[in-house]
Design a protein around this motif. Structure first.
Motif, PDB file in Angstrom:
ATOM      1  N   ILE A 177      42.191 -23.288 -94.283  1.00  0.00           N
ATOM      2  CA  ILE A 177      41.166 -24.115 -94.926  1.00  0.00           C
ATOM      3  C   ILE A 177      39.902 -24.155 -94.079  1.00  0.00           C
ATOM      4  CG2 ILE A 177      40.592 -26.447 -95.687  1.00  0.00           C
ATOM      5  CD1 ILE A 177      43.623 -26.797 -96.308  1.00  0.00           C
ATOM      6  N   GLU A 221      38.888 -22.021 -91.684  1.00  0.00           N
ATOM      7  CA  GLU A 221      38.231 -20.722 -91.579  1.00  0.00           C
ATOM      8  C   GLU A 221      37.529 -20.353 -92.879  1.00  0.00           C
ATOM      9  OE1 GLU A 221      40.557 -17.555 -90.018  1.00  0.00           O
ATOM     10  OE2 GLU A 221      40.971 -18.580 -88.129  1.00  0.00           O
ATOM     11  N   GLY A 222      38.147 -20.685 -94.000  1.00  0.00           N
ATOM     12  CA  GLY A 222      37.502 -20.405 -95.280  1.00  0.00           C
ATOM     13  C   GLY A 222      36.185 -21.148 -95.398  1.00  0.00           C
ATOM     14  N   ASN A 223      36.197 -22.409 -94.990  1.00  0.00           N
ATOM     15  CA  ASN A 223      34.995 -23.232 -95.067  1.00  0.00           C
ATOM     16  C   ASN A 223      33.924 -22.736 -94.106  1.00  0.00           C
ATOM     17  OD1 ASN A 223      33.479 -26.068 -94.324  1.00  0.00           O
ATOM     18  ND2 ASN A 223      34.214 -26.024 -96.427  1.00  0.00           N
ATOM     19  N   THR A 232      33.509 -19.750 -92.873  1.00  0.00           N
ATOM     20  CA  THR A 232      32.985 -18.454 -93.313  1.00  0.00           C
ATOM     21  C   THR A 232      31.955 -18.636 -94.418  1.00  0.00           C
ATOM     22  OG1 THR A 232      35.074 -17.365 -92.721  1.00  0.00           O
ATOM     23  CG2 THR A 232      33.594 -16.173 -94.218  1.00  0.00           C
ATOM     24  N   ALA A 233      32.282 -19.486 -95.379  1.00  0.00           N
ATOM     25  CA  ALA A 233      31.355 -19.726 -96.485  1.00  0.00           C
ATOM     26  C   ALA A 233      30.091 -20.435 -96.015  1.00  0.00           C
ATOM     27  CB  ALA A 233      32.053 -20.543 -97.574  1.00  0.00           C
ATOM     28  N   CYS A 266      27.854 -20.172 -88.261  1.00  0.00           N
ATOM     29  CA  CYS A 266      28.246 -21.401 -88.951  1.00  0.00           C
ATOM     30  C   CYS A 266      27.455 -22.578 -88.380  1.00  0.00           C
ATOM     31  CB  CYS A 266      29.745 -21.645 -88.787  1.00  0.00           C
ATOM     32  SG  CYS A 266      30.315 -23.197 -89.541  1.00  0.00           S
ATOM     33  N   PHE A 286      29.515 -19.551-102.705  1.00  0.00           N
ATOM     34  CA  PHE A 286      30.286 -20.244-101.659  1.00  0.00           C
ATOM     35  C   PHE A 286      31.779 -20.218-101.969  1.00  0.00           C
ATOM     36  CE2 PHE A 286      32.369 -23.827 -99.737  1.00  0.00           C
ATOM     37  CZ  PHE A 286      31.750 -24.028 -98.513  1.00  0.00           C
ATOM     38  N   GLU A 287      32.139 -20.581-103.195  1.00  0.00           N
ATOM     39  CA  GLU A 287      33.547 -20.699-103.559  1.00  0.00           C
ATOM     40  C   GLU A 287      34.274 -19.368-103.456  1.00  0.00           C
ATOM     41  OE1 GLU A 287      31.024 -21.723-105.342  1.00  0.00           O
ATOM     42  OE2 GLU A 287      31.164 -23.909-105.239  1.00  0.00           O
ATOM     43  N   GLU A 309      34.731 -18.561 -99.681  1.00  0.00           N
ATOM     44  CA  GLU A 309      35.722 -19.493 -99.120  1.00  0.00           C
ATOM     45  C   GLU A 309      37.131 -19.089 -99.527  1.00  0.00           C
ATOM     46  OE1 GLU A 309      38.565 -22.590 -98.883  1.00  0.00           O
ATOM     47  OE2 GLU A 309      37.776 -21.834-100.782  1.00  0.00           O
ATOM     48  N   ARG A 310      37.296 -18.746-100.808  1.00  0.00           N
ATOM     49  CA  ARG A 310      38.623 -18.383-101.310  1.00  0.00           C
ATOM     50  C   ARG A 310      39.148 -17.112-100.652  1.00  0.00           C
ATOM     51  NH1 ARG A 310      37.451 -18.982-106.132  1.00  0.00           N
ATOM     52  NH2 ARG A 310      36.801 -16.857-106.657  1.00  0.00           N
ATOM     53  N   ARG A 319      40.059 -17.842 -96.987  1.00  0.00           N
ATOM     54  CA  ARG A 319      41.257 -18.684 -96.911  1.00  0.00           C
ATOM     55  C   ARG A 319      42.509 -17.866 -97.227  1.00  0.00           C
ATOM     56  NH1 ARG A 319      42.765 -21.386-101.311  1.00  0.00           N
ATOM     57  NH2 ARG A 319      40.580 -21.519-102.005  1.00  0.00           N
TER      58      ARG A 319
END
Length: 217
Positions: A82, A84-86, A88-89, A137, A188-189, A192-193, A196
């Motif tokens: 969660i 890392e996904g956030n 990265t986005a 980031c 973004f989504e 993130e996906r 993740r």
């Protein structure tokens, strides 16, 4: 560094690189002789490592590198997925052309390391690849938490690549997908996906190895 800090840094580094594997006994007197110090700074270093979760004390055994707790490891990996996904986005809008070139170059070297079964190098390159992204980031605290958690996960990641080369190749391919998303400024989504799921697939690879091992027994 004083003697205690030096002993701490030495043992911690050996745990991280796998010289001391999970379950390895840490004999106080032997470590003190090896490091050329009295038992006192080594004992202090062991207590510090215990407080950080790297070392555990077991009755009739003494100090040893903390064994792998599969359930806790999976829980931490899912949290890391969660985070890392956030991260990265969040980094995506701040990425530069030079970053994309670095990511491509590192992934090429990672491919070679995996194919040559150099898993120590592969683990370092994998971390370097993600570090290029996290450097962009804007949430510094998020990046700090990721770094601290990753250190505890690194030994397991190296084991997964070594015992399952296909996971190493899959990871390289997933990096390429994430890079493409970043280059085209995907939503973004979507970024993130992808980031993740990249981490979650490592959890699935570990679970697969565990099942195969138990079946073999």
């Amino acid at each position: 560094m004083n003697k205690s800090e030096r002993a701490y840094a030495t043992m911690r580094r050996r745990i991280l690189v796998g010289t001391y594997e999970p379950g390895h006994r840490l004999v106080l007197d032997a470590l003190a002789r090896e490091m050329g110090v009295s038992p006192v700074p080594v004992r202090e270093a062991l207590r510090r490592l215990e407080a950080e979760g790297w070392v555990v004390y077991t009755r009739n055994v003494g100090a040893q590198v903390a064994p792998i707790d599969d359930e806790r490891w999976e829980q931490e990996m899912r949290v890391l997925a969660i985070l890392e996904g956030n991260a990265t986005a969040l980094a995506a809008p701040h990425m530069r052309p030079a970053d994309f070139r670095s990511l491509g170059d590192i992934n090429d070297r990672l491919t070679a390391a995996v194919e040559h079964a150099d898993m120590v190098k592969a683990s370092k390159l994998n971390r370097a690849w993600h570090r290029v992204i996290y450097a962009r980031c804007p949430n510094a605290y998020l990046v700090q938490v990721i770094g601290e958690t990753q250190e505890r996960m690194d030994a397991i990641r190296s084991t997964v690549f070594a015992r399952n080369p296909d996971r190493g190749r899959e990871s390289v391919a997933e990096h390429a997908v994430i890079l493409q998303l970043l280059e085209r400024s995907a939503p973004f989504e979507e970024i993130e996906r992808a980031a993740r799921k990249h981490k979650v697939r490592t959890i699935e690879a570990v679970r697969s190895l565990t099942v195969k091992h138990e079946t073999a027994i």
